[in-house]
Design a protein around this motif. Structure first.
Motif, PDB file in Angstrom:
ATOM      1  N   LEU A 235       0.857  -1.186   0.000  1.00 33.43           N
ATOM      2  CA  LEU A 235       0.000   0.000   0.000  1.00 33.43           C
ATOM      3  C   LEU A 235       0.889   1.229   0.000  1.00 33.43           C
ATOM      4  CD1 LEU A 235      -2.164  -1.104   3.095  1.00 33.43           C
ATOM      5  CD2 LEU A 235      -2.712  -1.545   0.679  1.00 33.43           C
ATOM      6  N   LEU A 236       0.509   2.245  -0.755  1.00 33.52           N
ATOM      7  CA  LEU A 236       1.281   3.494  -0.752  1.00 33.52           C
ATOM      8  C   LEU A 236       0.334   4.662  -0.563  1.00 33.52           C
ATOM      9  CD1 LEU A 236       4.246   4.603  -2.904  1.00 33.52           C
ATOM     10  CD2 LEU A 236       2.176   6.024  -2.979  1.00 33.52           C
ATOM     11  N   SER A 237       0.759   5.598   0.296  1.00 27.28           N
ATOM     12  CA  SER A 237      -0.058   6.801   0.467  1.00 27.28           C
ATOM     13  C   SER A 237       0.806   7.996   0.845  1.00 27.28           C
ATOM     14  CB  SER A 237      -1.154   6.563   1.509  1.00 27.28           C
ATOM     15  OG  SER A 237      -2.101   7.608   1.441  1.00 27.28           O
ATOM     16  N   PHE A 238       0.152   9.129   1.028  1.00 26.44           N
ATOM     17  CA  PHE A 238       0.824  10.412   1.222  1.00 26.44           C
ATOM     18  C   PHE A 238       0.398  11.055   2.530  1.00 26.44           C
ATOM     19  CE2 PHE A 238       0.363   9.470  -3.200  1.00 26.44           C
ATOM     20  CZ  PHE A 238       1.566   9.864  -3.760  1.00 26.44           C
ATOM     21  N   GLY A 239       1.305  11.837   3.102  1.00 20.66           N
ATOM     22  CA  GLY A 239       0.910  12.577   4.300  1.00 20.66           C
ATOM     23  C   GLY A 239       2.009  13.486   4.809  1.00 20.66           C
ATOM     24  N   GLY A 240       1.630  14.359   5.713  1.00 23.78           N
ATOM     25  CA  GLY A 240       2.588  15.211   6.407  1.00 23.78           C
ATOM     26  C   GLY A 240       3.305  14.403   7.481  1.00 23.78           C
ATOM     27  N   ALA A 241       4.272  15.017   8.140  1.00 23.93           N
ATOM     28  CA  ALA A 241       5.122  14.306   9.093  1.00 23.93           C
ATOM     29  C   ALA A 241       4.400  13.911  10.389  1.00 23.93           C
ATOM     30  CB  ALA A 241       6.344  15.159   9.415  1.00 23.93           C
ATOM     31  N   PHE A 242       3.189  14.477  10.614  1.00 22.84           N
ATOM     32  CA  PHE A 242       2.457  14.145  11.843  1.00 22.84           C
ATOM     33  C   PHE A 242       1.101  13.506  11.521  1.00 22.84           C
ATOM     34  CE2 PHE A 242       5.451  17.440  12.925  1.00 22.84           C
ATOM     35  CZ  PHE A 242       5.990  16.976  14.124  1.00 22.84           C
ATOM     36  N   SER A 243       0.984  13.016  10.316  1.00 22.08           N
ATOM     37  CA  SER A 243      -0.307  12.584   9.772  1.00 22.08           C
ATOM     38  C   SER A 243      -0.962  11.420  10.539  1.00 22.08           C
ATOM     39  CB  SER A 243      -0.070  12.176   8.320  1.00 22.08           C
ATOM     40  OG  SER A 243      -1.153  11.428   7.836  1.00 22.08           O
ATOM     41  N   ASN A 244      -2.205  11.630  10.924  1.00 20.32           N
ATOM     42  CA  ASN A 244      -2.987  10.550  11.541  1.00 20.32           C
ATOM     43  C   ASN A 244      -3.210   9.414  10.533  1.00 20.32           C
ATOM     44  OD1 ASN A 244      -3.311  11.991  13.934  1.00 20.32           O
ATOM     45  ND2 ASN A 244      -5.192  12.984  13.234  1.00 20.32           N
ATOM     46  N   HIS A 245      -3.348   9.799   9.292  1.00 27.37           N
ATOM     47  CA  HIS A 245      -3.585   8.802   8.244  1.00 27.37           C
ATOM     48  C   HIS A 245      -2.364   7.893   8.040  1.00 27.37           C
ATOM     49  CE1 HIS A 245      -4.298   7.005   4.372  1.00 27.37           C
ATOM     50  NE2 HIS A 245      -3.357   7.707   3.802  1.00 27.37           N
ATOM     51  N   ILE A 246      -1.186   8.487   7.986  1.00 24.73           N
ATOM     52  CA  ILE A 246       0.043   7.696   7.826  1.00 24.73           C
ATOM     53  C   ILE A 246       0.200   6.731   9.008  1.00 24.73           C
ATOM     54  CG2 ILE A 246       2.588   7.897   7.913  1.00 24.73           C
ATOM     55  CD1 ILE A 246       1.429   8.466   5.112  1.00 24.73           C
ATOM     56  N   HIS A 247      -0.091   7.233  10.192  1.00 23.43           N
ATOM     57  CA  HIS A 247      -0.032   6.414  11.410  1.00 23.43           C
ATOM     58  C   HIS A 247      -0.983   5.209  11.299  1.00 23.43           C
ATOM     59  CE1 HIS A 247      -0.685   5.467  15.725  1.00 23.43           C
ATOM     60  NE2 HIS A 247       0.499   6.012  15.933  1.00 23.43           N
ATOM     61  N   ALA A 248      -2.211   5.479  10.881  1.00 21.00           N
ATOM     62  CA  ALA A 248      -3.213   4.402  10.768  1.00 21.00           C
ATOM     63  C   ALA A 248      -2.850   3.420   9.646  1.00 21.00           C
ATOM     64  CB  ALA A 248      -4.597   4.992  10.519  1.00 21.00           C
ATOM     65  N   LEU A 249      -2.314   3.952   8.574  1.00 19.64           N
ATOM     66  CA  LEU A 249      -1.936   3.086   7.450  1.00 19.64           C
ATOM     67  C   LEU A 249      -0.809   2.141   7.862  1.00 19.64           C
ATOM     68  CD1 LEU A 249      -2.419   2.558   4.372  1.00 19.64           C
ATOM     69  CD2 LEU A 249      -0.436   4.023   3.973  1.00 19.64           C
ATOM     70  N   ALA A 250       0.174   2.684   8.565  1.00 21.46           N
ATOM     71  CA  ALA A 250       1.300   1.866   9.016  1.00 21.46           C
ATOM     72  C   ALA A 250       0.805   0.750   9.942  1.00 21.46           C
ATOM     73  CB  ALA A 250       2.331   2.743   9.726  1.00 21.46           C
ATOM     74  N   ALA A 251      -0.095   1.111  10.861  1.00 20.39           N
ATOM     75  CA  ALA A 251      -0.633   0.110  11.789  1.00 20.39           C
ATOM     76  C   ALA A 251      -1.448  -0.945  11.037  1.00 20.39           C
ATOM     77  CB  ALA A 251      -1.491   0.795  12.855  1.00 20.39           C
ATOM     78  N   SER A 252      -2.222  -0.521  10.065  1.00 18.53           N
ATOM     79  CA  SER A 252      -3.007  -1.484   9.266  1.00 18.53           C
ATOM     80  C   SER A 252      -2.096  -2.467   8.562  1.00 18.53           C
ATOM     81  CB  SER A 252      -3.816  -0.779   8.174  1.00 18.53           C
ATOM     82  OG  SER A 252      -4.579   0.235   8.694  1.00 18.53           O
ATOM     83  N   GLY A 253      -1.015  -1.932   8.001  1.00 24.66           N
ATOM     84  CA  GLY A 253      -0.069  -2.801   7.299  1.00 24.66           C
ATOM     85  C   GLY A 253       0.485  -3.854   8.228  1.00 24.66           C
ATOM     86  N   LYS A 254       0.849  -3.404   9.426  1.00 27.27           N
ATOM     87  CA  LYS A 254       1.416  -4.326  10.409  1.00 27.27           C
ATOM     88  C   LYS A 254       0.401  -5.410  10.783  1.00 27.27           C
ATOM     89  CE  LYS A 254       1.745  -3.489  14.939  1.00 27.27           C
ATOM     90  NZ  LYS A 254       2.149  -2.844  16.203  1.00 27.27           N
ATOM     91  N   HIS A 255      -0.817  -5.000  11.082  1.00 28.66           N
ATOM     92  CA  HIS A 255      -1.810  -5.960  11.576  1.00 28.66           C
ATOM     93  C   HIS A 255      -2.368  -6.866  10.494  1.00 28.66           C
ATOM     94  CE1 HIS A 255      -1.987  -4.640  15.708  1.00 28.66           C
ATOM     95  NE2 HIS A 255      -1.981  -3.388  15.292  1.00 28.66           N
ATOM     96  N   LEU A 256      -2.407  -6.365   9.264  1.00 27.39           N
ATOM     97  CA  LEU A 256      -3.070  -7.136   8.213  1.00 27.39           C
ATOM     98  C   LEU A 256      -2.098  -7.707   7.186  1.00 27.39           C
ATOM     99  CD1 LEU A 256      -6.143  -4.782   7.760  1.00 27.39           C
ATOM    100  CD2 LEU A 256      -6.154  -7.048   8.791  1.00 27.39           C
ATOM    101  N   GLY A 257      -0.795  -7.471   7.400  1.00 26.01           N
ATOM    102  CA  GLY A 257       0.187  -8.109   6.552  1.00 26.01           C
ATOM    103  C   GLY A 257       0.411  -7.458   5.190  1.00 26.01           C
ATOM    104  N   PHE A 258       0.256  -6.146   5.107  1.00 20.58           N
ATOM    105  CA  PHE A 258       0.645  -5.443   3.886  1.00 20.58           C
ATOM    106  C   PHE A 258       1.994  -4.760   4.098  1.00 20.58           C
ATOM    107  CE2 PHE A 258      -4.052  -5.143   3.598  1.00 20.58           C
ATOM    108  CZ  PHE A 258      -4.256  -5.593   2.303  1.00 20.58           C
ATOM    109  N   GLU A 259       2.774  -4.654   3.039  1.00 20.04           N
ATOM    110  CA  GLU A 259       3.904  -3.719   3.053  1.00 20.04           C
ATOM    111  C   GLU A 259       3.325  -2.329   2.914  1.00 20.04           C
ATOM    112  OE1 GLU A 259       7.073  -4.050   0.105  1.00 20.04           O
ATOM    113  OE2 GLU A 259       6.750  -6.224   0.177  1.00 20.04           O
ATOM    114  N   THR A 260       3.904  -1.344   3.587  1.00 13.92           N
ATOM    115  CA  THR A 260       3.380   0.018   3.432  1.00 13.92           C
ATOM    116  C   THR A 260       4.501   0.989   3.098  1.00 13.92           C
ATOM    117  OG1 THR A 260       3.543   0.323   5.834  1.00 13.92           O
ATOM    118  CG2 THR A 260       1.373  -0.262   4.960  1.00 13.92           C
TER     119      THR A 260
END
Ligand SMILES: *Cc1c(COP(=O)(O)O)cnc(C)c1O
Length: 313
Positions: free
Chosen positions: A65-90
């Motif tokens: 999965l690839l996405s965009f965000g600022g350095a404090f992004s809630n979205h980047i944080h959630a995406l990283a956690a999703s990758g970890k829990h669901l087995g995607f590279e992010t």
């Protein structure tokens, strides 16, 4: 631990009533829906917005999965956690300098296994250009693309699950950044009740963006009905200067709120929304007897980084 089964399970929302003398005086009932409590690492609307994107990515056999965000992004944080829990590279394409890698948000993202790719502001502005996507694909391989903030039609679909028409409230208050969350909530209510979207940003372009998100989402629905709704407003009075700007009054409000009700708010989104709701109540904006539901969209992961940057909260 999270898995795809968990992802599909609908959970009853946690709703708390807030008691205060200003509420009693105005004869207003105020409730808060705690989307922030969904999961320790995946909270709020960012999770709602990812849900159907993750299911689609899995169905289409993407592993990255690839996405965009600022350095404090809630979205980047959630995406990283999703990758970890669901087995995607992010992969997180981050606006700004690699030195921000040490902030709490990006530290967490890297700990989850996210690969960070820092780009200049100029390159970041190309985040919707096909040529830039091709460059990124050359560099990282095939990926499922999620836009900045996680906001697309599937995100709006996820946000239609936040509230339902049968909940007994007159007014729904929420914070808006890209407007996808507001669009989902408005679409799910199908013209019933009233929604106030409190803009976290300066300017009123968000009104058009919300309308477009609703429209694009409706196009993906089986019935395909093109509907626009009039039971909502964009309130632009409580951005406190601009996105991520604040003043002492806002910080004081968030601290008092935590003390009085034992509920943490973030300074970028939910703090401003709740300040707005209390201010409108005190100004007599709502008729007596109004039942308001405020959506706590999360964002608390950002508080630590905010504290480090500004030394407050
Ligand atoms: C991103 C975010 C919002 C805004 O959501 P949009 O769908 O972009 O409007 C509101 N609250 C919190 C806590 C957020 O992280």
């Amino acid at each position: 631990m999270l898995d795809f089964q968990h992802l599909l399970t609908k959970k009853e929302p946690v709703v708390q009533k807030i008691y205060g003398k200003e509420l009693t005086q105005a004869e207003i009932e105020l409730y808060i829906q705690r989307e922030d409590l969904f999961h320790p690492e995946l909270s709020g609307n960012k999770w709602r917005k990812l849900k159907y994107n993750l299911l689609e990515a899995k169905e289409d056999t993407y592993t990255r999965l690839l996405s965009f965000g600022g350095a404090f992004s809630n979205h980047i944080h959630a995406l990283a956690a999703s990758g970890k829990h669901l087995g995607f590279e992010t992969i997180g394409v981050i606006r700004g300098e690699a030195s921000s890698r040490s902030n709490p948000t990006l530290r967490f993202a890297e700990q989850c296994g996210m690969q960070l790719y820092f780009v200049s502001r100029t390159d970041y502005r190309r985040k919707e250009e096909t040529a830039f996507m091709e460059e990124l694909e050359k560099q990282f391989g095939r990926f499922y693309l999620i836009p900045e903030g996680g906001s697309n039609a599937l995100a709006v679909k996820g946000c239609t699950e936040i509230v339902s028409k049968v909940q007994p409230y007159d007014v729904i208050g929420l914070s808006a950044g890209t407007g996808a969350t507001a669009a989902g909530v408005i679409a799910s209510l199908e013209g019933e009740k009233e929604v106030i979207a409190f803009s976290a940003l300066k300017g009123d372009f968000l009104k058009k963006d919300i309308e477009k998100f609703i429209y694009d989402f409706r196009q993906t629905c089986p019935s395909g009905r093109r509907v626009s709704y009039t039971n909502w407003t964009l309130n632009t009075d409580y951005h406190f200067g601009a996105y991520a700007k604040f003043n002492d009054e806002l910080i004081q409000f968030i601290q008092d709120f935590q003390k009085r009700f034992d509920i943490p708010l973030d300074p970028i989104y939910t703090g401003k929304m709740m300040y707005g709701i209390f201010d409108l109540i005190q100004k007599g904006h709502f008729p007596k007897g109004t039942k308001i539901l405020a959506i706590h969209t999360g964002g608390l992961q950002g508080v630590e980084g905010f504290r480090e940057r500004f030394g407050v909260l």
